[in-house]
Design a protein around this motif. Structure first.
Motif, mmCIF file in Angstrom:
data_model
loop_
_atom_site.group_PDB
_atom_site.id
_atom_site.type_symbol
_atom_site.label_atom_id
_atom_site.label_comp_id
_atom_site.label_asym_id
_atom_site.label_seq_id
_atom_site.Cartn_x
_atom_site.Cartn_y
_atom_site.Cartn_z
ATOM 1 N N PRO A 96 0.828 -1.206 0.000
ATOM 2 C CA PRO A 96 0.000 0.000 0.000
ATOM 3 C C PRO A 96 0.862 1.256 0.000
ATOM 4 N N THR A 97 2.045 1.169 0.594
ATOM 5 C CA THR A 97 2.942 2.323 0.602
ATOM 6 C C THR A 97 4.318 1.902 0.110
ATOM 7 N N CYS A 98 4.929 2.826 -0.607
ATOM 8 C CA CYS A 98 6.156 2.489 -1.312
ATOM 9 C C CYS A 98 7.003 3.747 -1.397
ATOM 10 N N GLU A 99 8.279 3.617 -1.072
ATOM 11 C CA GLU A 99 9.173 4.778 -1.174
ATOM 12 C C GLU A 99 10.286 4.458 -2.157
ATOM 13 N N ASP A 104 17.604 2.241 -8.119
ATOM 14 C CA ASP A 104 17.409 0.786 -8.143
ATOM 15 C C ASP A 104 16.900 0.214 -6.820
ATOM 16 N N GLU A 105 16.393 1.064 -5.934
ATOM 17 C CA GLU A 105 15.928 0.570 -4.638
ATOM 18 C C GLU A 105 14.581 1.175 -4.273
ATOM 19 N N CYS A 106 13.788 0.361 -3.586
ATOM 20 C CA CYS A 106 12.462 0.814 -3.220
ATOM 21 C C CYS A 106 12.078 0.183 -1.880
ATOM 22 N N CYS A 233 13.506 4.483 13.614
ATOM 23 C CA CYS A 233 13.646 5.954 13.690
ATOM 24 C C CYS A 233 13.456 6.607 12.327
ATOM 25 N N ILE A 234 13.545 5.813 11.270
ATOM 26 C CA ILE A 234 13.465 6.382 9.919
ATOM 27 C C ILE A 234 12.225 5.801 9.247
ATOM 28 N N ASP A 235 11.251 6.659 9.010
ATOM 29 C CA ASP A 235 9.985 6.204 8.452
ATOM 30 C C ASP A 235 10.006 6.108 6.936
ATOM 31 N N LEU A 236 9.020 5.439 6.398
ATOM 32 C CA LEU A 236 8.819 5.453 4.951
ATOM 33 C C LEU A 236 8.409 6.857 4.539
ATOM 34 N N VAL A 237 8.974 7.334 3.443
ATOM 35 C CA VAL A 237 8.576 8.637 2.907
ATOM 36 C C VAL A 237 7.748 8.360 1.660
ATOM 37 N N GLU A 238 6.429 8.478 1.820
ATOM 38 C CA GLU A 238 5.535 8.110 0.711
ATOM 39 C C GLU A 238 5.544 9.137 -0.404
#
Length: 421
Positions: A96-99, A104-106, A233-238
């Motif tokens: 549902p969420t993807c950064e 080449d990285e996600c 400490c480091i969240d996904l940045v949508e």
DNA sequence: TCTGGGGTCCTAGGACCC
DNA sequence: TCTGGGGTCCTAGGACCC
């Protein structure tokens, strides 16, 4: 519910992109060179096994290349960017969420999945990207982004191609087997400083008191240590934040002394940067120009300088930026030197919708200029880059970087489509 | 002979103000 | 002889990433 992060990482991305269109390169040692055919920026596993290091200057590798019959390729960023977009489109369907973290990285959110679901998702992602795109990817999973990055390094050594740091035992094993310099966020400088206080492995860092880490490095490395302990400490940045700066610079194929040619290169960089700026829906209030001679040259009297121009009001107009660049170059150019590199940097951004103009602003002119820019961007988008360009960029492009071993634009130019016989 | 490009963030130190 | 202290803002440089 505890968080679970996954990272999908293409294996040897640039090398794999080249193999998609040239299967003869499978199982062969290949290296990809940076702009100007300067140094190595990607290696196949076979090239890594030979001992070729990341960032190694190309000219120092001649005998190794001959001896091992290494295939050398100039980078083709139009191709890699296009493959990257396709890869991200495929991967996005699995979370549902993807950064999108890099070319080449996600990062994906796997928080509500069971172990079985995670396994089947990983197999599915790997299969689909391989089948639809021909690209091998690895997947790492963990309770924090940093642990997921550790996990993907382990995944690359396993035949399944994915690895989940799921238990406390697995976390400790992963930390124990990871050197301090291989942790995401700890570079050469910090790892040396940490080694000096006997922090050698990721486990040592996780066990090191925060104030000791802070004293050697900074607050970011303390965060990294927390992440290794399993505290996210480091969240996904949508949604990516708007850019704060845009740089366009190049090393020249040959050194340039001539003012006109230097100015032409800078005009080209400025047009490119302005186009990116308009695409991001922002305007810049400040532009810097820099030029420098070859820093590796043994000759005395090297020179480098930069000049910054603050504009009267924020703009995304190419001609206004070009005029500022011209003024800046006149300030720093010295005719007695041959220049190896130049570039421009846009800064001090605001959104285009913000209306903060000065007293002497002419809204009507600005409106007309904006329409012109839109038309030019549209033409270049439809008919290819540089279909319409500013005369100040010239036509000869004598400054162009070297790129003698580049593959074709298989996916972005009708004339370069691959032929199936 | 020949050594990339494009970003972000943090920190120390200087300028400035009261 | 003897010359403050503290806050904020900005910037350059250094660190990191791919």
């Amino acid at each position: 519910m505890n968080k679970i992060f996954a990272i999908v990482d293409a294996n040897n991305f640039y090398a794999s992109c080249e193999r998609v269109f040239n299967p003869a390169l499978e199982n062969k040692p290949i290296i990809i060179l940076s702009s100007n055919d300067g140094c190595v920026i990607a290696r196949s596993n076979e090239a890594k096994a030979i001992g070729i290091k990341m960032g190694e200057p190309y000219f120092k590798l001649q005998s190794l290349i001959k001896y091992h019959n290494l295939k050398v390729i100039s980078s083709n960023f139009a191709l890699y960017g296009d493959i990257s977009r396709r890869m991200m489109t495929i991967v996005e369907d699995f979370s549902p969420t993807c950064e999108i973290y890099s070319i080449d990285e996600c990062f994906l959110d796997f928080s509500n999945l069971t172990d079985e679901q995670i396994q089947s998702q990983c197999q599915c992602i790997r299969d689909r990207v391989k089948k639809w795109l021909g690209l091998p990817v690895s997947i790492g999973i963990g309770a924090t982004k940093t642990l997921a990055k550790l996990a993907v390094n382990i995944a690359k050594k396993r035949s399944e191609g994915y690895y989940h740091i799921a238990t406390e035992l697995q976390r400790l094993e992963a930390l124990k087997s990871t050197n301090i310099e291989d942790i995401w966020g700890i570079g050469a400088s910090y790892s040396n400083k940490l080694k000096a206080i006997s922090v050698i492995s990721a486990l040592d860092l996780a066990n090191c008191p925060d104030d000791h880490i802070k004293k050697q490095t900074n607050i970011l490395a303390v965060k990294t240590a927390h992440e290794l302990r399993g505290i996210s400490c480091i969240d996904l940045v949508e949604v990516a934040e708007p850019k704060q700066s845009i740089t366009v610079s190049r090393s020249f194929g040959n050194e340039i002394r001539d003012y006109q040619i230097l100015n032409q290169s800078l005009s080209f960089f400025t047009s490119t940067a302005a186009e990116k700026l308009r695409k991001s829906g922002q305007m810049a209030k400040s532009i810097s120009v820099f030029i420098r001679t070859n820093p590796f040259s043994k000759k005395p009297n090297q020179y480098g300088n930069s000049a910054n121009i603050t504009l009267n009001y924020p703009t995304d107009s190419t001609p206004i930026l070009l005029s500022a660049v011209n003024t800046a170059l006149q300030h720093i150019y010295k005719p007695d030197f041959s220049y190896k590199k130049a570039g421009i940097l846009l800064n001090d951004f605001c959104l285009k919708t913000t209306k903060a103009f000065d007293l002497f602003d002419k809204p009507q002119l600005r409106e007309e200029g904006s329409k012109l820019m839109t038309v030019i961007d549209k033409i270049n988008h439809t008919y290819g880059r540089q279909t319409v360009f500013y005369a100040s960029s010239g036509t000869a492009q004598q400054w162009l970087p070297k790129s003698s071993m580049k593959s074709a634009s298989y996916t972005s130019n009708w004339d370069e489509l691959i032929l199936a016989r």
